[in-house]
Write an enzyme that holds these catalytic residues in place. Sequence first.
Site, short mmCIF file in Angstrom:
data_model
loop_
_atom_site.label_atom_id
_atom_site.label_comp_id
_atom_site.label_asym_id
_atom_site.label_seq_id
_atom_site.Cartn_x
_atom_site.Cartn_y
_atom_site.Cartn_z
N ARG A 78 -3.78 -7.97 2.09
CA ARG A 78 -2.47 -7.94 1.39
C ARG A 78 -2.40 -6.63 0.69
O ARG A 78 -2.83 -6.40 -0.28
CB ARG A 78 -2.19 -9.22 0.74
CG ARG A 78 -0.95 -9.57 0.16
CD ARG A 78 -0.81 -11.08 0.05
NE ARG A 78 -1.05 -11.56 1.18
CZ ARG A 78 -0.31 -12.06 2.10
NH1 ARG A 78 0.92 -11.44 2.16
NH2 ARG A 78 -0.62 -12.46 3.31
N ASP A 92 11.23 1.83 5.98
CA ASP A 92 10.67 0.39 5.63
C ASP A 92 9.90 -0.15 6.72
O ASP A 92 10.62 -1.14 7.25
CB ASP A 92 11.50 -0.71 4.60
CG ASP A 92 10.69 -1.63 4.23
OD1 ASP A 92 9.22 -1.77 4.37
OD2 ASP A 92 11.17 -2.39 3.41
N THR A 136 3.35 -2.33 4.79
CA THR A 136 2.44 -3.17 4.40
C THR A 136 1.34 -3.16 5.07
O THR A 136 1.25 -2.50 6.38
CB THR A 136 2.62 -4.68 4.58
OG1 THR A 136 3.20 -5.12 5.85
CG2 THR A 136 4.30 -4.96 3.64
N GLU A 179 -7.77 3.99 -12.82
CA GLU A 179 -6.37 4.27 -12.84
C GLU A 179 -6.37 5.84 -12.47
O GLU A 179 -7.34 6.49 -12.87
CB GLU A 179 -5.76 4.26 -14.24
CG GLU A 179 -5.24 2.99 -14.77
CD GLU A 179 -4.95 2.85 -16.05
OE1 GLU A 179 -4.10 1.85 -16.56
OE2 GLU A 179 -5.36 3.80 -16.99
N TYR A 205 -12.17 -0.76 -12.77
CA TYR A 205 -11.07 -0.19 -13.15
C TYR A 205 -10.93 1.38 -12.64
O TYR A 205 -11.75 2.10 -12.89
CB TYR A 205 -10.93 -0.20 -14.75
CG TYR A 205 -9.78 -0.62 -15.08
CD1 TYR A 205 -8.17 -0.24 -14.76
CD2 TYR A 205 -9.48 -1.88 -15.67
CE1 TYR A 205 -7.09 -0.95 -14.98
CE2 TYR A 205 -8.34 -2.40 -16.29
CZ TYR A 205 -7.14 -1.88 -15.58
OH TYR A 205 -5.73 -2.54 -16.09
N LYS A 242 0.28 -7.08 7.75
CA LYS A 242 1.33 -8.12 8.90
C LYS A 242 0.55 -7.52 10.27
O LYS A 242 -0.74 -7.84 10.40
CB LYS A 242 2.61 -7.59 8.78
CG LYS A 242 3.25 -7.79 7.42
CD LYS A 242 4.70 -7.63 7.30
CE LYS A 242 5.28 -8.17 5.78
NZ LYS A 242 6.40 -7.63 5.74
C1 PLP Z 1 7.35 -7.71 4.42
C2 PLP Z 1 8.22 -6.79 4.06
C3 PLP Z 1 8.04 -6.08 2.63
C4 PLP Z 1 7.41 -6.74 1.42
O1 PLP Z 1 6.12 -6.67 1.57
P1 PLP Z 1 5.38 -7.57 0.36
O2 PLP Z 1 4.11 -7.12 0.64
O3 PLP Z 1 5.65 -8.79 0.71
O4 PLP Z 1 5.96 -7.05 -0.92
C5 PLP Z 1 9.14 -5.23 2.45
N1 PLP Z 1 10.07 -4.78 3.35
C6 PLP Z 1 9.93 -5.23 4.70
C7 PLP Z 1 11.09 -4.74 5.71
C8 PLP Z 1 9.18 -6.31 5.10
O5 PLP Z 1 9.11 -6.85 6.24
#
Ligand code: PLP
Length: 418
Positions: free
Chosen positions: A245, A210, A236, A66, A64, A239
């Site tokens: 993840r 994003d 993320t 935090e 843990y 990907k």
């Molecule tokens: C994949 C993605 C997310 C979300 O990612 P998660 O890990 O599935 O929550 C947010 N924004 C965009 C543009 C994405 O391609």
Amino acid sequence: MPVTAPPDEDLSDLDVLRRQDPEIADVLLGEVRRQCDSLQLIAAENFASPAVLAALGSPLANKYAEGYPGARHHGGCEYADAAERIAVERATALFGAEHANVQAHSGSSAVLAAYAALLRPGDTVLAMGLEHGGHLTHGSPANFSGRWFDFVPYGVDAETGLVDYEQVAALARHHRPKAIVCGSISYPRHLDYRIFREIADEVGAYLIADAAHPIGLVAGGAAPSPVPYADVVCATTHKVLRGPRGGMVLCGAELAARIDRAVFPFTQGGAQMHTIAAKAVAFGEASTPAYATYAHQVVEHARVLAAALAAEGFALTTGGTDTHLITADPAPLGVDGRTARARLAAAGLVLDTCALPYGEGRGIRLGTAAVTTQGMGAPEMARIAALFTSALRDDPAETARVRAEVRALTGRFPPYGR
Ligand SMILES: *Cc1c(COP(=O)(O)O)cnc(C)c1O
């Protein structure tokens, strides 16, 4: 039956699980077999390295932690702190960012934290419309974003499929948003972050990139970076970037404290230290020349696959790709996206459907990150496009033939056990 493994057992060994819980071990082995026997063409997926998976399966999962390094709410955090400091150092160096928060549990959590840091409920936000490629967190009524903020959607041009920057500017001037979000789940081209920055500056809005999809290409120098332009970059790590993840937030020094507070304690609790260690491993891998080569190959393979699909008759959105990602309308082959996905899956070709901004029904969305990690090259991409057309014929003999060819391909390029 013992509840925990005896101390002399190797904790990473699947045999431990098989002996204790054969039911769930069978599920995991079934998934390994599925990943090995079919082609993973889902644009958001990849194969993390054995080192990344080892960190994920490590006893750091039990800790843990935090808070942040040097300021935790729990004792015994010396190794947790070390893991997070290394992850943050590697992320800031890799992306040239002043600050990195590596605690976000997912891409969506990263976006939630960015909104929490910069916005108040009810604020106006300009983002790509969902039917044009925006993510759920960009204003979907089914998501917190659509419930808590007033989203104004922008879109892509009907002719070219490219972002209509004139429309973005006009909407920004009219609606005076508090923030502009640039990023998409299915846009196959590079975004012009400089133009977004200019529009945001003109109307006094924050710019949130994003970059969940392209961040792995950015790491390898195969796509332009939003870091010099955006106030906050959400991403993320699983990907193209090929890590565990999870999510990440990058920003300048002046927003660092606000972003950190927005992640913890505002939107999350304890950090997932095993994931953060795995993120550090992935950032280390992504800093190597081998990874840069990989990122450029991913794009090259997507170009080859896109051209081959176009030659087979698929109608490519924007006519091609700059990235790992391809979106296409299979209508010229006599099927819609949903039927295509089902027929392709039956033949071992796994991908997604996607919205088509101006088309009928849905399209297909695929990417080359995972197959490139497996070691496939341009000749295999051309072959895969031909398999698509065969699999779409809805002829059981053809489906079986494609399945056999997919198995032969994955046999030559196994994702695990290299
Ligand atoms: C994949 C993605 C997310 C979300 O990612 P998660 O890990 O599935 O929550 C947010 N924004 C965009 C543009 C994405 O391609």
